[in-house]
Design an enzyme around this catalytic site. Structure first.
Site, PDB file in Angstrom:
ATOM      1  N   VAL A 194       1.825 -11.114 -12.021  1.00  0.00           N
ATOM      2  CA  VAL A 194       1.529 -10.260 -12.013  1.00  0.00           C
ATOM      3  C   VAL A 194       2.096  -9.301 -12.652  1.00  0.00           C
ATOM      4  O   VAL A 194       1.205  -7.543 -12.957  1.00  0.00           O
ATOM      5  CB  VAL A 194       2.220  -9.818 -10.409  1.00  0.00           C
ATOM      6  CG1 VAL A 194       1.719  -8.610  -9.518  1.00  0.00           C
ATOM      7  CG2 VAL A 194       1.662 -10.945  -9.530  1.00  0.00           C
ATOM      8  N   ARG A 282       9.877 -14.647 -11.592  1.00  0.00           N
ATOM      9  CA  ARG A 282      11.769 -14.284 -10.774  1.00  0.00           C
ATOM     10  C   ARG A 282      12.505 -15.632 -10.292  1.00  0.00           C
ATOM     11  O   ARG A 282      12.032 -16.079 -10.123  1.00  0.00           O
ATOM     12  CB  ARG A 282      11.450 -13.058  -9.834  1.00  0.00           C
ATOM     13  CG  ARG A 282      11.048 -11.924 -11.231  1.00  0.00           C
ATOM     14  CD  ARG A 282      10.762 -10.791  -9.951  1.00  0.00           C
ATOM     15  NE  ARG A 282      11.913  -9.817  -9.805  1.00  0.00           N
ATOM     16  CZ  ARG A 282      12.835  -9.393 -10.584  1.00  0.00           C
ATOM     17  NH1 ARG A 282      12.835  -8.522 -11.989  1.00  0.00           N
ATOM     18  NH2 ARG A 282      14.188  -8.403 -10.328  1.00  0.00           N
ATOM     19  N   ALA A 330       8.226  -6.107  -2.303  1.00  0.00           N
ATOM     20  CA  ALA A 330       9.053  -5.265  -1.575  1.00  0.00           C
ATOM     21  C   ALA A 330       8.851  -4.930   0.078  1.00  0.00           C
ATOM     22  O   ALA A 330       9.486  -4.232   0.575  1.00  0.00           O
ATOM     23  CB  ALA A 330       8.612  -3.777  -2.821  1.00  0.00           C
ATOM     24  N   HIS A 454     -20.542   6.684   5.887  1.00  0.00           N
ATOM     25  CA  HIS A 454     -20.521   6.227   4.099  1.00  0.00           C
ATOM     26  C   HIS A 454     -20.853   7.647   3.815  1.00  0.00           C
ATOM     27  O   HIS A 454     -21.120   8.769   4.929  1.00  0.00           O
ATOM     28  CB  HIS A 454     -22.291   6.574   4.878  1.00  0.00           C
ATOM     29  CG  HIS A 454     -23.053   5.940   3.773  1.00  0.00           C
ATOM     30  ND1 HIS A 454     -23.169   4.986   2.714  1.00  0.00           N
ATOM     31  CD2 HIS A 454     -24.306   6.555   2.952  1.00  0.00           C
ATOM     32  CE1 HIS A 454     -24.171   5.322   2.239  1.00  0.00           C
ATOM     33  NE2 HIS A 454     -24.251   6.215   2.091  1.00  0.00           N
TER      34      HIS A 454
HETATM   35  P1  FAD Z   1      15.975  -5.990  -5.014  1.00  0.00           P
HETATM   36  O1  FAD Z   1      15.325  -5.119  -5.013  1.00  0.00           O
HETATM   37  O2  FAD Z   1      15.786  -7.157  -6.074  1.00  0.00           O
HETATM   38  O3  FAD Z   1      17.919  -5.811  -4.124  1.00  0.00           O
HETATM   39  C1  FAD Z   1      18.880  -5.775  -4.510  1.00  0.00           C
HETATM   40  C2  FAD Z   1      20.062  -5.302  -5.152  1.00  0.00           C
HETATM   41  O4  FAD Z   1      20.826  -6.108  -5.204  1.00  0.00           O
HETATM   42  C3  FAD Z   1      19.862  -4.953  -6.750  1.00  0.00           C
HETATM   43  O5  FAD Z   1      19.365  -3.501  -7.527  1.00  0.00           O
HETATM   44  C4  FAD Z   1      20.981  -5.605  -6.717  1.00  0.00           C
HETATM   45  O6  FAD Z   1      21.666  -4.370  -8.181  1.00  0.00           O
HETATM   46  C5  FAD Z   1      21.989  -5.496  -6.007  1.00  0.00           C
HETATM   47  N1  FAD Z   1      23.614  -7.142  -5.475  1.00  0.00           N
HETATM   48  C6  FAD Z   1      22.545  -8.213  -5.927  1.00  0.00           C
HETATM   49  N2  FAD Z   1      23.732  -8.671  -6.551  1.00  0.00           N
HETATM   50  C7  FAD Z   1      24.740  -7.780  -6.184  1.00  0.00           C
HETATM   51  C8  FAD Z   1      26.280  -7.903  -5.475  1.00  0.00           C
HETATM   52  N3  FAD Z   1      26.919  -9.342  -5.703  1.00  0.00           N
HETATM   53  N4  FAD Z   1      26.949  -6.836  -5.146  1.00  0.00           N
HETATM   54  C9  FAD Z   1      26.050  -6.053  -5.045  1.00  0.00           C
HETATM   55  N5  FAD Z   1      24.531  -5.289  -5.151  1.00  0.00           N
HETATM   56  C10 FAD Z   1      24.477  -6.975  -5.755  1.00  0.00           C
HETATM   57  N6  FAD Z   1       7.255  -5.932  -5.501  1.00  0.00           N
HETATM   58  C11 FAD Z   1       5.757  -5.011  -4.126  1.00  0.00           C
HETATM   59  O7  FAD Z   1       5.685  -5.059  -3.517  1.00  0.00           O
HETATM   60  N7  FAD Z   1       5.427  -3.909  -5.159  1.00  0.00           N
HETATM   61  C12 FAD Z   1       5.387  -3.959  -6.592  1.00  0.00           C
HETATM   62  O8  FAD Z   1       3.979  -3.068  -7.119  1.00  0.00           O
HETATM   63  C13 FAD Z   1       5.761  -4.351  -7.371  1.00  0.00           C
HETATM   64  N8  FAD Z   1       6.212  -4.171  -8.921  1.00  0.00           N
HETATM   65  C14 FAD Z   1       6.877  -5.107  -9.056  1.00  0.00           C
HETATM   66  C15 FAD Z   1       6.873  -4.693 -10.807  1.00  0.00           C
HETATM   67  C16 FAD Z   1       7.918  -5.341 -11.526  1.00  0.00           C
HETATM   68  C17 FAD Z   1       7.879  -5.012 -13.233  1.00  0.00           C
HETATM   69  C18 FAD Z   1       9.312  -6.069 -11.116  1.00  0.00           C
HETATM   70  C19 FAD Z   1      10.302  -6.872 -11.784  1.00  0.00           C
HETATM   71  C20 FAD Z   1       8.818  -6.000  -9.463  1.00  0.00           C
HETATM   72  C21 FAD Z   1       7.611  -6.232  -8.794  1.00  0.00           C
HETATM   73  N9  FAD Z   1       7.516  -5.769  -7.493  1.00  0.00           N
HETATM   74  C22 FAD Z   1       6.700  -5.371  -6.734  1.00  0.00           C
HETATM   75  C23 FAD Z   1       8.156  -6.684  -6.466  1.00  0.00           C
HETATM   76  C24 FAD Z   1       9.703  -5.880  -6.285  1.00  0.00           C
HETATM   77  O9  FAD Z   1      10.907  -5.363  -6.819  1.00  0.00           O
HETATM   78  C25 FAD Z   1      10.719  -6.830  -5.304  1.00  0.00           C
HETATM   79  O10 FAD Z   1       9.911  -7.920  -4.602  1.00  0.00           O
HETATM   80  C26 FAD Z   1      11.654  -5.976  -4.225  1.00  0.00           C
HETATM   81  O11 FAD Z   1      12.632  -4.884  -5.420  1.00  0.00           O
HETATM   82  C27 FAD Z   1      12.340  -6.979  -4.130  1.00  0.00           C
HETATM   83  O12 FAD Z   1      13.635  -6.387  -2.672  1.00  0.00           O
HETATM   84  P2  FAD Z   1      15.336  -6.839  -2.687  1.00  0.00           P
HETATM   85  O13 FAD Z   1      15.468  -5.823  -1.552  1.00  0.00           O
HETATM   86  O14 FAD Z   1      15.086  -8.342  -2.185  1.00  0.00           O
HETATM   87  O15 FAD Z   1      15.919  -7.387  -4.160  1.00  0.00           O
HETATM   88  P1  NAI Z   2       5.068 -14.272 -11.169  1.00  0.00           P
HETATM   89  O1  NAI Z   2       5.019 -15.824 -10.916  1.00  0.00           O
HETATM   90  O2  NAI Z   2       3.807 -13.495 -10.904  1.00  0.00           O
HETATM   91  O3  NAI Z   2       3.451 -14.990 -12.882  1.00  0.00           O
HETATM   92  C1  NAI Z   2       4.152 -15.807 -13.795  1.00  0.00           C
HETATM   93  C2  NAI Z   2       2.905 -16.616 -14.140  1.00  0.00           C
HETATM   94  O4  NAI Z   2       3.445 -17.458 -15.879  1.00  0.00           O
HETATM   95  C3  NAI Z   2       2.360 -17.547 -13.630  1.00  0.00           C
HETATM   96  O5  NAI Z   2       1.348 -17.305 -14.091  1.00  0.00           O
HETATM   97  C4  NAI Z   2       3.014 -18.471 -14.332  1.00  0.00           C
HETATM   98  O6  NAI Z   2       1.962 -19.403 -14.363  1.00  0.00           O
HETATM   99  C5  NAI Z   2       3.073 -18.441 -15.749  1.00  0.00           C
HETATM  100  N1  NAI Z   2       4.055 -19.225 -16.483  1.00  0.00           N
HETATM  101  C6  NAI Z   2       5.154 -19.831 -15.539  1.00  0.00           C
HETATM  102  N2  NAI Z   2       5.377 -20.221 -16.586  1.00  0.00           N
HETATM  103  C7  NAI Z   2       5.066 -19.749 -18.759  1.00  0.00           C
HETATM  104  C8  NAI Z   2       5.179 -20.094 -19.447  1.00  0.00           C
HETATM  105  N3  NAI Z   2       6.240 -21.463 -19.776  1.00  0.00           N
HETATM  106  N4  NAI Z   2       4.598 -20.276 -20.615  1.00  0.00           N
HETATM  107  C9  NAI Z   2       2.699 -19.774 -20.056  1.00  0.00           C
HETATM  108  N5  NAI Z   2       3.213 -19.245 -19.044  1.00  0.00           N
HETATM  109  C10 NAI Z   2       3.687 -19.446 -17.886  1.00  0.00           C
HETATM  110  O7  NAI Z   2       5.531 -13.878 -11.682  1.00  0.00           O
HETATM  111  P2  NAI Z   2       5.935 -12.418 -12.926  1.00  0.00           P
HETATM  112  O8  NAI Z   2       4.995 -12.059 -13.168  1.00  0.00           O
HETATM  113  O9  NAI Z   2       7.085 -12.715 -13.183  1.00  0.00           O
HETATM  114  O10 NAI Z   2       6.118 -11.682 -11.924  1.00  0.00           O
HETATM  115  C11 NAI Z   2       7.812 -11.568 -10.724  1.00  0.00           C
HETATM  116  C12 NAI Z   2       7.363 -11.328  -9.428  1.00  0.00           C
HETATM  117  O11 NAI Z   2       7.673  -9.984  -9.279  1.00  0.00           O
HETATM  118  C13 NAI Z   2       5.905 -12.234  -8.765  1.00  0.00           C
HETATM  119  O12 NAI Z   2       5.741 -12.782  -8.417  1.00  0.00           O
HETATM  120  C14 NAI Z   2       5.638 -10.773  -8.141  1.00  0.00           C
HETATM  121  O13 NAI Z   2       6.107 -11.158  -6.459  1.00  0.00           O
HETATM  122  C15 NAI Z   2       6.641  -9.329  -8.667  1.00  0.00           C
HETATM  123  N6  NAI Z   2       6.251  -8.357  -8.791  1.00  0.00           N
HETATM  124  C16 NAI Z   2       5.325  -7.537  -7.637  1.00  0.00           C
HETATM  125  C17 NAI Z   2       3.824  -6.871  -8.069  1.00  0.00           C
HETATM  126  C18 NAI Z   2       2.974  -6.661  -6.962  1.00  0.00           C
HETATM  127  O14 NAI Z   2       3.862  -6.643  -5.999  1.00  0.00           O
HETATM  128  N7  NAI Z   2       2.027  -5.616  -7.728  1.00  0.00           N
HETATM  129  C19 NAI Z   2       4.622  -6.858  -9.310  1.00  0.00           C
HETATM  130  C20 NAI Z   2       5.100  -7.063 -10.604  1.00  0.00           C
HETATM  131  C21 NAI Z   2       6.158  -7.811  -9.506  1.00  0.00           C
END
Ligand code: FAD
Ligand code: NAI
Length: 475
Positions: A194, A282, A330, A454
């Site tokens: 992703v 992750r 999220a 439509h």
């Molecule tokens: P987090 O959002 O990771 O929040 C956990 C928080 O806990 C963090 O801020 C951390 O600092 C804090 N924390 C950790 N340990 C401690 C501690 N011991 N004490 C106090 N605080 C602590 N998901 C989607 O659904 N749609 C998207 O478009 C999307 N895009 C993404 C794009 C990117 C680049 C990335 C990296 C992720 C994306 N995700 C997306 C995934 C999404 O961000 C996560 O699934 C979501 O944030 C998870 O929520 P959470 O509350 O479980 O954890």
């Molecule tokens: P991902 O799991 O989506 O993709 C990782 C990719 O890397 C997989 O295709 C895997 O086969 C490949 N891979 C693993 N090890 C490798 C290696 N050594 N060399 C080459 N390829 C390798 O993980 P990504 O993109 O890091 O995102 C992490 C998570 O964050 C997602 O799983 C998703 O849950 C969340 N996320 C969600 C978004 C959304 O909802 N639009 C946007 C961005 C992140």
């Protein structure tokens, strides 16, 4: 600062902050502990608001507008002058959106009477009726807090791989890839998941040559095969050079360039890039969250072990979001947060894990809900499917978006809708129709009998349902 609460939530991401607010709405005294400091300031909103969903979508929007203005306006008869992009301004816009939203979350917590404790939370004892939590402020001061209930919501962090160690400058994770001060001429991406597809698209649209290395033999194996095949075709046509079945065996910085070595079935190659993004998944983040002997069980993969209602092995301690099994999304974290609190309150809340939507925010978007055709067959269903191409959808064509398809997957015996899949304009919104239909146990016939407006792209859902019985009109 109080030292006793009904509920302590550790982590202020989408899962944690929503749980904290719902807890306060239900009458609990609540503290939410969050240690994040973003751009020099303590920040709520977790990965999603600070370095995930929101900033990535801000950049996807800017880069899409840039590309569309540059390349798509001429066919409408619109002439523009030179189209340029000011990267610093684009990043400033992203940062302002993030700041506005995270400040909004702080306001929501305050408005609901939740105490935001800025620092680290550690569960010291979860076995007793009065849970013990250690709070370490950002300045390093420690204090003890007791709570009747604890929700662990510490989220996740990027997986690191030894062959491509991030240095924060040339080899970066997703957070670094949101901050490039200029467009890399050549950008390498490890992982065609992703993040690789979304952030690879951002920088490609802005002018980078992007190569995406994927270790698996199949592109986007999590999606329905027909959808991932179509998505691969569209993304490659845009210029993303996606290389499946390719192992990166080494990446190192030499004279200000990243030299990447790959191995494709024994053939070793090197290529150079200005930047390399490592996005290979992750992992749950539980360092500093769990003190030795606190009693929480972890799974083999290091996730906090929970049941279907997010209850851990300890009474009164729940865990949600990226820290536990299931997709790292999220919206999944948010719903689990609310479920956990409502369960604590004695309600019978549930999350339906069968209808959690996935969206990849490329252009066009790739989205799905429910079972893929392959998964439905593997589960023993006798399957029927219907597809409809957006090349035959009037509205998509009028928008210059006549690409991609909608697919429905159903049980052939009962006619029940099992999944909806789409690559095409607005897919992320359109598959919500599939989610609602599945929640109401709809059949394909139900979708066939409804009147879709439509001209809308949603008509493709209607036609896909008709096509499942060989009755599509425009196919
Ligand atoms: P987090 O959002 O990771 O929040 C956990 C928080 O806990 C963090 O801020 C951390 O600092 C804090 N924390 C950790 N340990 C401690 C501690 N011991 N004490 C106090 N605080 C602590 N998901 C989607 O659904 N749609 C998207 O478009 C999307 N895009 C993404 C794009 C990117 C680049 C990335 C990296 C992720 C994306 N995700 C997306 C995934 C999404 O961000 C996560 O699934 C979501 O944030 C998870 O929520 P959470 O509350 O479980 O954890
Ligand atoms: P991902 O799991 O989506 O993709 C990782 C990719 O890397 C997989 O295709 C895997 O086969 C490949 N891979 C693993 N090890 C490798 C290696 N050594 N060399 C080459 N390829 C390798 O993980 P990504 O993109 O890091 O995102 C992490 C998570 O964050 C997602 O799983 C998703 O849950 C969340 N996320 C969600 C978004 C959304 O909802 N639009 C946007 C961005 C992140």
């Amino acid at each position: 600062m109080k030292n006793s609460y009904d509920l302590v939530v550790i982590g202020g991401g989408p899962g944690g902050y929503e749980a904290a607010i719902r807890g306060a709405q239900l009458g609990f005294s609540v503290a939410c502990i969050e240690k994040r400091v973003h751009k020099g300031e303590p920040a709520l909103g977790g990965t999603c608001l600070n370095v995930g969903c929101i900033p990535s979508k801000a950049l996807l929007d800017s880069s899409h507008r840039y590309e569309a203005t540059k390349h798509e306006l001429a066919e409408h008869g619109i002439t523009t002058g030179d189209v340029n992009i000011d990267i610093a301004k684009m990043l400033e816009r992203k940062d302002a959106i993030v700041k506005g939203l995270t400040a909004g979350v702080a306001g929501l917590l305050k408005g609901n009477g939740v105490d935001w404790l800025q620092g680290w939370g550690t569960l010291v004892d979860g076995k007793s009726a009065e849970k013990q939590v250690k709070f370490t402020s950002l300045e390093g001061e420690e204090s003890a807090i007791t709570a009747k209930y604890v929700i662990l919501a510490a989220g996740s962090v990027p997986i690191e791989i030894p062959v491509a160690k991030t240095d924060g400058e040339y080899i970066v994770d997703s957070t670094g890839a949101l901050e490039f001060a200029e467009v890399p001429k050549r950008l390498g991406v490890i992982g065609a998941g992703v993040i690789g597809l979304e952030l690879g698209s951002v920088w490609r649209r802005l002018g980078a040559e992007v190569v995406v290395y994927e270790a698996m033999p199949e592109f986007l194996a999590v999606a329905d095969k027909e959808i991932s095949k179509e998505a691969a075709k569209l993304l490659k046509k845009q210029g993303l050079d996606i290389r499946v079945d390719t192992k990166v065996t080494n990446a190192e910085v030499v004279n200000g360039e990243v030299v990447v070595t790959t191995d494709v079935k024994g053939e070793v190659k090197t290529e150079t890039f200005d930047k390399l993004i490592v996005c290979v998944g992750r992992r749950a983040y539980s360092e500093k969250l769990l003190a030795e002997g606190c009693g929480i069980e972890l799974t083999e993969r290091g996730l906090v072990a929970v049941d279907d209602q997010c209850k851990t092995n300890l009474d009164g301690v729940y865990a949600i979001g990226d820290l536990v099994r299931g997709p790292m999304l999220a919206h999944k974290a948010m719903e689990e947060g609310m479920m956990a609190v409502e369960r604590i309150h004695g309600e019978k809340a549930q999350v339906n894990y069968d209808t959690i939507i996935s969206v990849i925010y490329t252009h066009p978007e790739i989205a799905w809900v429910g079972l893929t055709e392959e998964a439905a067959i593997a589960k023993g269903h006798e399957v029927k499917t219907g597809t409809f191409s957006l090349a035959a959808n009037g509205r998509a064509l009028a928008q210059g978006e006549g690409m991609g398809l909608v697919k429905v997957v159903a049980d052939a015996k009962t006619d029940r809708l099992l999944g909806m899949h789409m690559v095409g304009v607005g897919a992320g919104d359109i598959v919500h129709q599939g989610m609602i239909a599945m929640e109401f146990v709809s059949s394909i016939e139900d979708l066939q009998l409804m009147t879709f407006a439509h001209p809308t792209v949603s008509e493709a859902v209607h036609e896909a349902a008709l096509s499942a019985d060989g009755r599509a009109i425009h196919a």
